[in-house]
Design a protein around this motif. Structure first.
Motif, mmCIF file in Angstrom:
data_model
loop_
_atom_site.group_PDB
_atom_site.id
_atom_site.type_symbol
_atom_site.label_atom_id
_atom_site.label_comp_id
_atom_site.label_asym_id
_atom_site.label_seq_id
_atom_site.Cartn_x
_atom_site.Cartn_y
_atom_site.Cartn_z
ATOM 1 N N LEU A 46 5.938 -1.608 9.297
ATOM 2 C CA LEU A 46 5.679 -2.238 7.475
ATOM 3 C C LEU A 46 5.210 -3.338 7.014
ATOM 4 O O LEU A 46 4.823 -4.297 7.453
ATOM 5 C CB LEU A 46 7.291 -2.168 7.654
ATOM 6 C CG LEU A 46 8.168 -0.958 8.339
ATOM 7 C CD1 LEU A 46 10.166 -2.421 8.014
ATOM 8 C CD2 LEU A 46 8.558 -0.695 7.050
ATOM 9 N N LYS A 49 5.075 -5.979 1.574
ATOM 10 C CA LYS A 49 6.157 -5.327 0.748
ATOM 11 C C LYS A 49 6.865 -4.629 0.861
ATOM 12 O O LYS A 49 7.923 -4.993 0.227
ATOM 13 C CB LYS A 49 5.009 -4.974 -0.634
ATOM 14 C CG LYS A 49 5.324 -4.910 -2.117
ATOM 15 C CD LYS A 49 4.046 -4.100 -2.402
ATOM 16 C CE LYS A 49 4.608 -3.900 -4.094
ATOM 17 N NZ LYS A 49 3.607 -3.108 -4.620
ATOM 18 N N GLU A 50 6.937 -3.474 1.922
ATOM 19 C CA GLU A 50 7.663 -2.806 2.605
ATOM 20 C C GLU A 50 9.115 -3.156 2.993
ATOM 21 O O GLU A 50 9.963 -2.562 3.844
ATOM 22 C CB GLU A 50 7.585 -1.319 3.134
ATOM 23 C CG GLU A 50 6.288 -0.927 2.426
ATOM 24 C CD GLU A 50 5.153 0.084 4.082
ATOM 25 O OE1 GLU A 50 4.991 0.466 3.080
ATOM 26 O OE2 GLU A 50 5.359 -0.664 4.532
ATOM 27 N N TRP A 56 9.977 -0.982 -2.112
ATOM 28 C CA TRP A 56 9.500 0.123 -1.079
ATOM 29 C C TRP A 56 9.390 1.174 -1.856
ATOM 30 O O TRP A 56 9.423 1.827 -2.679
ATOM 31 C CB TRP A 56 10.942 1.249 -0.371
ATOM 32 C CG TRP A 56 10.240 1.896 0.606
ATOM 33 C CD1 TRP A 56 10.743 2.961 0.563
ATOM 34 C CD2 TRP A 56 10.230 1.578 1.783
ATOM 35 N NE1 TRP A 56 10.932 3.874 1.433
ATOM 36 C CE2 TRP A 56 10.163 2.813 2.475
ATOM 37 C CE3 TRP A 56 10.344 0.489 2.629
ATOM 38 C CZ2 TRP A 56 9.278 2.870 4.055
ATOM 39 C CZ3 TRP A 56 9.611 0.374 3.878
ATOM 40 C CH2 TRP A 56 9.577 2.008 4.279
ATOM 41 N N ASP A 57 7.953 1.770 -1.642
ATOM 42 C CA ASP A 57 7.036 3.180 -2.271
ATOM 43 C C ASP A 57 6.867 3.841 -1.146
ATOM 44 O O ASP A 57 6.468 4.026 0.047
ATOM 45 C CB ASP A 57 5.488 2.299 -2.904
ATOM 46 C CG ASP A 57 5.214 3.697 -2.870
ATOM 47 O OD1 ASP A 57 5.130 4.796 -3.285
ATOM 48 O OD2 ASP A 57 3.685 2.999 -3.295
ATOM 49 N N PHE A 61 4.713 5.467 2.233
ATOM 50 C CA PHE A 61 4.381 4.957 3.461
ATOM 51 C C PHE A 61 4.186 6.534 3.956
ATOM 52 O O PHE A 61 3.287 6.230 4.635
ATOM 53 C CB PHE A 61 6.163 4.785 3.599
ATOM 54 C CG PHE A 61 5.952 4.634 4.894
ATOM 55 C CD1 PHE A 61 5.867 2.803 5.709
ATOM 56 C CD2 PHE A 61 7.694 5.139 6.291
ATOM 57 C CE1 PHE A 61 6.420 3.132 7.228
ATOM 58 C CE2 PHE A 61 7.575 5.069 7.022
ATOM 59 C CZ PHE A 61 7.132 3.830 8.069
#
Length: 83
Positions: A46, A49-50, A56-57, A61
């Motif tokens: 990860l 940012k994740e 979460w995007d 991912f």
């Protein structure tokens, strides 16, 4: 598959589970769990940012690690217990 059935978990935990905590008086919130088959020899990590659920995007991912379509999914709605 067989290892998991026997309680043998191999791999790394990317993030710990945090239960849903919808704010008071904000109605229902949707939560989703998706299971992907990890390509062999792919080290999934990860970004900073994740590490936050709010940033979460998921499509990025999936694309970054070539995960394809989920093999299983679960969704549920919940709200603050005081609502």
């Amino acid at each position: 598959g067989c290892s998991l059935e026997n309680g043998e978990i191999h791999g790394n935990t990317l993030t710990d589970y945090h239960p849903p905590t919808p704010p008071w008086k904000t109605g229902f919130h949707r939560y989703q769990f998706m299971l992907f088959e990890q390509p062999p020899h792919t080290n999934v990590k990860l970004t900073e940012k994740e590490s936050s659920r709010g940033k979460w995007d998921l499509p990025a991912f999936i694309k970054r690690f070539n995960l394809g379509e989920p093999v299983a999914a679960l969704q549920f709605l919940t709200q603050n217990f005081e609502d």
